[in-house]
Scaffold this motif. Structure first.
Motif, PDB file in Angstrom:
ATOM      1  N   PHE A   1       0.820  -1.207   0.000  1.00 15.28           N
ATOM      2  CA  PHE A   1       0.000   0.000   0.000  1.00 15.28           C
ATOM      3  C   PHE A   1       0.856   1.261   0.000  1.00 15.28           C
ATOM      4  CE2 PHE A   1      -2.562   3.337   2.095  1.00 15.28           C
ATOM      5  CZ  PHE A   1      -3.543   3.446   1.122  1.00 15.28           C
ATOM      6  N   VAL A   2       2.029   1.190   0.593  1.00 14.00           N
ATOM      7  CA  VAL A   2       2.928   2.352   0.582  1.00 14.00           C
ATOM      8  C   VAL A   2       3.237   2.752  -0.852  1.00 14.00           C
ATOM      9  CG1 VAL A   2       5.240   3.168   1.176  1.00 14.00           C
ATOM     10  CG2 VAL A   2       3.933   1.839   2.827  1.00 14.00           C
ATOM     11  N   GLU A   3       3.557   1.777  -1.687  1.00 13.61           N
ATOM     12  CA  GLU A   3       3.883   2.052  -3.099  1.00 13.61           C
ATOM     13  C   GLU A   3       2.647   2.526  -3.859  1.00 13.61           C
ATOM     14  OE1 GLU A   3       5.580  -0.305  -7.044  1.00 13.61           O
ATOM     15  OE2 GLU A   3       5.988  -1.086  -5.035  1.00 13.61           O
ATOM     16  N   SER A   4       1.522   1.835  -3.679  1.00 15.09           N
ATOM     17  CA  SER A   4       0.291   2.231  -4.375  1.00 15.09           C
ATOM     18  C   SER A   4      -0.166   3.615  -3.938  1.00 15.09           C
ATOM     19  CB  SER A   4      -0.818   1.206  -4.117  1.00 15.09           C
ATOM     20  OG  SER A   4      -0.608   0.029  -4.858  1.00 15.09           O
ATOM     21  N   ALA A   5      -0.113   3.874  -2.626  1.00 15.98           N
ATOM     22  CA  ALA A   5      -0.559   5.168  -2.106  1.00 15.98           C
ATOM     23  C   ALA A   5       0.298   6.298  -2.646  1.00 15.98           C
ATOM     24  CB  ALA A   5      -0.519   5.156  -0.579  1.00 15.98           C
ATOM     25  N   THR A   6       1.594   6.070  -2.735  1.00 12.63           N
ATOM     26  CA  THR A   6       2.490   7.094  -3.272  1.00 12.63           C
ATOM     27  C   THR A   6       2.127   7.440  -4.709  1.00 12.63           C
ATOM     28  OG1 THR A   6       4.291   6.325  -1.836  1.00 12.63           O
ATOM     29  CG2 THR A   6       4.899   7.678  -3.725  1.00 12.63           C
TER      30      THR A   6
ATOM     31  N   VAL B   1      -8.642  -1.359   6.424  1.00 18.32           N
ATOM     32  CA  VAL B   1      -8.211   0.036   6.508  1.00 18.32           C
ATOM     33  C   VAL B   1      -6.691   0.047   6.454  1.00 18.32           C
ATOM     34  CG1 VAL B   1      -8.196   2.159   7.879  1.00 18.32           C
ATOM     35  CG2 VAL B   1     -10.201   0.659   7.940  1.00 18.32           C
ATOM     36  N   LEU B   2      -6.142   0.813   5.495  1.00 18.80           N
ATOM     37  CA  LEU B   2      -4.694   0.948   5.358  1.00 18.80           C
ATOM     38  C   LEU B   2      -4.359   2.430   5.298  1.00 18.80           C
ATOM     39  CD1 LEU B   2      -4.096  -1.762   2.601  1.00 18.80           C
ATOM     40  CD2 LEU B   2      -3.590  -1.991   5.043  1.00 18.80           C
ATOM     41  N   ALA B   3      -3.209   2.796   5.839  1.00 24.82           N
ATOM     42  CA  ALA B   3      -2.862   4.217   5.890  1.00 24.82           C
ATOM     43  C   ALA B   3      -1.402   4.438   5.510  1.00 24.82           C
ATOM     44  CB  ALA B   3      -3.133   4.779   7.286  1.00 24.82           C
ATOM     45  N   TYR B   4      -1.184   5.533   4.799  1.00 26.04           N
ATOM     46  CA  TYR B   4       0.168   5.985   4.482  1.00 26.04           C
ATOM     47  C   TYR B   4       0.211   7.496   4.658  1.00 26.04           C
ATOM     48  CZ  TYR B   4       3.969   7.903   1.743  1.00 26.04           C
ATOM     49  OH  TYR B   4       5.054   8.637   1.344  1.00 26.04           O
ATOM     50  N   VAL B   5       1.243   8.004   5.328  1.00 23.03           N
ATOM     51  CA  VAL B   5       1.403   9.448   5.499  1.00 23.03           C
ATOM     52  C   VAL B   5       2.822   9.842   5.110  1.00 23.03           C
ATOM     53  CG1 VAL B   5      -0.357   9.709   7.281  1.00 23.03           C
ATOM     54  CG2 VAL B   5       1.985   9.144   7.940  1.00 23.03           C
ATOM     55  N   LYS B   6       2.964  11.069   4.659  1.00 24.19           N
ATOM     56  CA  LYS B   6       4.277  11.565   4.255  1.00 24.19           C
ATOM     57  C   LYS B   6       5.170  11.855   5.462  1.00 24.19           C
ATOM     58  CE  LYS B   6       2.716  13.695  -0.084  1.00 24.19           C
ATOM     59  NZ  LYS B   6       2.567  14.974  -0.841  1.00 24.19           N
ATOM     60  N   ASP B   7       4.563  12.216   6.592  1.00 23.58           N
ATOM     61  CA  ASP B   7       5.318  12.503   7.805  1.00 23.58           C
ATOM     62  C   ASP B   7       6.012  11.230   8.272  1.00 23.58           C
ATOM     63  OD1 ASP B   7       5.367  12.472  10.975  1.00 23.58           O
ATOM     64  OD2 ASP B   7       5.448  14.568  10.346  1.00 23.58           O
ATOM     65  N   SER B   8       7.349  11.237   8.275  1.00 21.34           N
ATOM     66  CA  SER B   8       8.111  10.010   8.552  1.00 21.34           C
ATOM     67  C   SER B   8       7.893   9.494   9.973  1.00 21.34           C
ATOM     68  CB  SER B   8       9.603  10.248   8.302  1.00 21.34           C
ATOM     69  OG  SER B   8      10.098  11.295   9.117  1.00 21.34           O
TER      70      SER B   8
ATOM     71  N   GLY C   1       1.355  -2.083  12.258  1.00 18.26           N
ATOM     72  CA  GLY C   1       0.959  -2.972  11.170  1.00 18.26           C
ATOM     73  C   GLY C   1      -0.197  -2.425  10.353  1.00 18.26           C
ATOM     74  N   TRP C   2      -0.316  -1.085  10.290  1.00 18.74           N
ATOM     75  CA  TRP C   2      -1.476  -0.466   9.643  1.00 18.74           C
ATOM     76  C   TRP C   2      -1.172   0.123   8.268  1.00 18.74           C
ATOM     77  CZ3 TRP C   2      -3.091   2.771  14.565  1.00 18.74           C
ATOM     78  CH2 TRP C   2      -3.579   1.883  15.533  1.00 18.74           C
ATOM     79  N   THR C   3       0.065   0.020   7.794  1.00 13.43           N
ATOM     80  CA  THR C   3       0.430   0.705   6.550  1.00 13.43           C
ATOM     81  C   THR C   3       0.344  -0.168   5.304  1.00 13.43           C
ATOM     82  OG1 THR C   3       2.786   0.165   6.792  1.00 13.43           O
ATOM     83  CG2 THR C   3       1.995   2.219   7.821  1.00 13.43           C
ATOM     84  N   GLY C   4       0.184  -1.464   5.477  1.00 15.95           N
ATOM     85  CA  GLY C   4       0.134  -2.336   4.311  1.00 15.95           C
ATOM     86  C   GLY C   4       1.453  -2.390   3.564  1.00 15.95           C
ATOM     87  N   ALA C   5       2.535  -2.059   4.279  1.00 14.05           N
ATOM     88  CA  ALA C   5       3.860  -2.058   3.643  1.00 14.05           C
ATOM     89  C   ALA C   5       4.373  -3.481   3.487  1.00 14.05           C
ATOM     90  CB  ALA C   5       4.832  -1.231   4.477  1.00 14.05           C
ATOM     91  N   ILE C   6       5.157  -3.679   2.441  1.00 13.94           N
ATOM     92  CA  ILE C   6       5.838  -4.944   2.214  1.00 13.94           C
ATOM     93  C   ILE C   6       7.334  -4.673   2.298  1.00 13.94           C
ATOM     94  CG2 ILE C   6       6.314  -6.811   0.580  1.00 13.94           C
ATOM     95  CD1 ILE C   6       3.493  -6.460  -0.474  1.00 13.94           C
ATOM     96  N   GLY C   7       8.024  -5.307   3.217  1.00 19.28           N
ATOM     97  CA  GLY C   7       9.436  -5.031   3.402  1.00 19.28           C
ATOM     98  C   GLY C   7       9.640  -3.979   4.453  1.00 19.28           C
ATOM     99  N   LYS C   8      10.768  -3.280   4.385  1.00 20.24           N
ATOM    100  CA  LYS C   8      11.113  -2.280   5.385  1.00 20.24           C
ATOM    101  C   LYS C   8      10.214  -1.061   5.243  1.00 20.24           C
ATOM    102  CE  LYS C   8      15.988  -3.604   5.694  1.00 20.24           C
ATOM    103  NZ  LYS C   8      17.395  -3.139   5.555  1.00 20.24           N
ATOM    104  N   PRO C   9       9.899  -0.389   6.398  1.00 20.68           N
ATOM    105  CA  PRO C   9       9.078   0.817   6.332  1.00 20.68           C
ATOM    106  C   PRO C   9       9.783   1.939   5.606  1.00 20.68           C
ATOM    107  CG  PRO C   9      10.036   0.583   8.499  1.00 20.68           C
ATOM    108  CD  PRO C   9      10.366  -0.678   7.762  1.00 20.68           C
TER     109      PRO C   9
END
Length: 275
Positions: free
Chosen positions: A133-138, A249-256, A266-274
């Motif tokens: 989701f991090v990649e898709s959201a970006t 529900v998945l979330a991604y924010v620009k604020d690191s 575990g809410w970002t749907g990321a695969i691999g390292k954050p």
């Protein structure tokens, strides 16, 4: 805190005093780290809720019945702005309307879409292509910012199942195009298209099911802003916890800092390292 440990050791023999000072230093150092981390987390959450300037998030409304990598087909989206912890604005857009012809600013379509659907450019509604989701959201944020000329701070994906469960917790919701309050069962019939719904000029879409979805979203928002009783507030927390656990529900924010916090839950749907 470490100084407090030293004071407590006063009056003991040298061996016991040294042992107590070492142990107290270790314990208090751990406590100080925990307090510092809690303070940083609280600061990140406050920032994300718009207490240090308004924050705008892209809400992706996914239909879980049309399976896609991050949870479902993106039928609609909305830009939601939060200021000082309260909703400042909500702009609803049909996913089809996000893309601006002739699509020259859209990224190239992934190879499978190109070869099997003959799509030269990626469309917004298909941009949740990556299972991360991090990649898709970006990608989705970049496309939305480019076409709609807005600045976004992150994206949240939710499914229609969450909307129905929210109605279940609220009890009944007032929907603009229906004369009677809508409960979960009736909302489900409209969402599935089992009942007719009339689109109006005010709607973002011309498709009846999507017109109902739009009015339902605003009905849910109105009900939540009106306030819920203590019992229903507890049920609401349990509901969101369950949907976050199920990845509805998945979330991604620009604020690191906030992204790291969300990733840790575990809410970002990321695969691999954050990221």
């Amino acid at each position: 805190l470490a100084a407090l440990g030293s004071e407590l050791a006063v009056g003991l023999n040298e061996e016991l005093r040294d042992a107590l000072e070492q142990e107290s230093s270790r314990v208090f150092a751990s406590a100080e780290r925990a307090l510092s981390e809690a303070s940083d987390a609280l600061q990140a959450i406050r920032s994300g809720l718009g207490y240090e300037g308004a924050r705008t998030y892209l809400i992706l409304l996914q239909n879980q019945n049309e399976v896609r990598a991050t949870g479902g087909f993106i039928g609609a989206t909305a830009s939601l702005t939060i200021a000082n912890g309260t909703l400042a604005s909500l702009d609803y857009v049909d996913s089809v309307a996000v893309d601006v012809p002739p699509l020259i600013n859209n990224p190239p379509a992934p190879e499978p879409l190109f070869w099997y659907l003959w799509m030269g450019r990626l469309l917004f509604r298909d941009a949740n292509w990556s299972p991360s989701f991090v990649e898709s959201a970006t990608t989705l944020i970049t496309m939305y910012e480019s076409s709609q000329r807005v600045s976004l701070d992150g994206a949240v994906a939710v499914t229609k199942r969450l909307a129905l469960d929210l109605v279940g917790v609220i009890g009944k919701v007032n929907v603009a195009g229906i004369d009677v309050p809508v409960d979960r069962e009736l909302a489900g019939l409209y969402i599935e298209g089992a009942l007719p719904y009339e689109c109006q000029q005010r709607h973002a879409s011309a498709t009846p099911k999507r017109c109902f979805d739009e009015d339902l979203v605003f009905g849910i928002v109105d009900a939540l802003q009106a306030g819920l009783g203590e019992v229903r507030r507890s049920e609401l927390v349990e509901l969101f916890s369950a949907h976050l656990l199920r990845k509805n529900v998945l979330a991604y924010v620009k604020d690191s800092a906030l992204q790291q916090l969300l990733h840790g839950q575990g809410w970002t749907g990321a695969i691999g390292k954050p990221t």
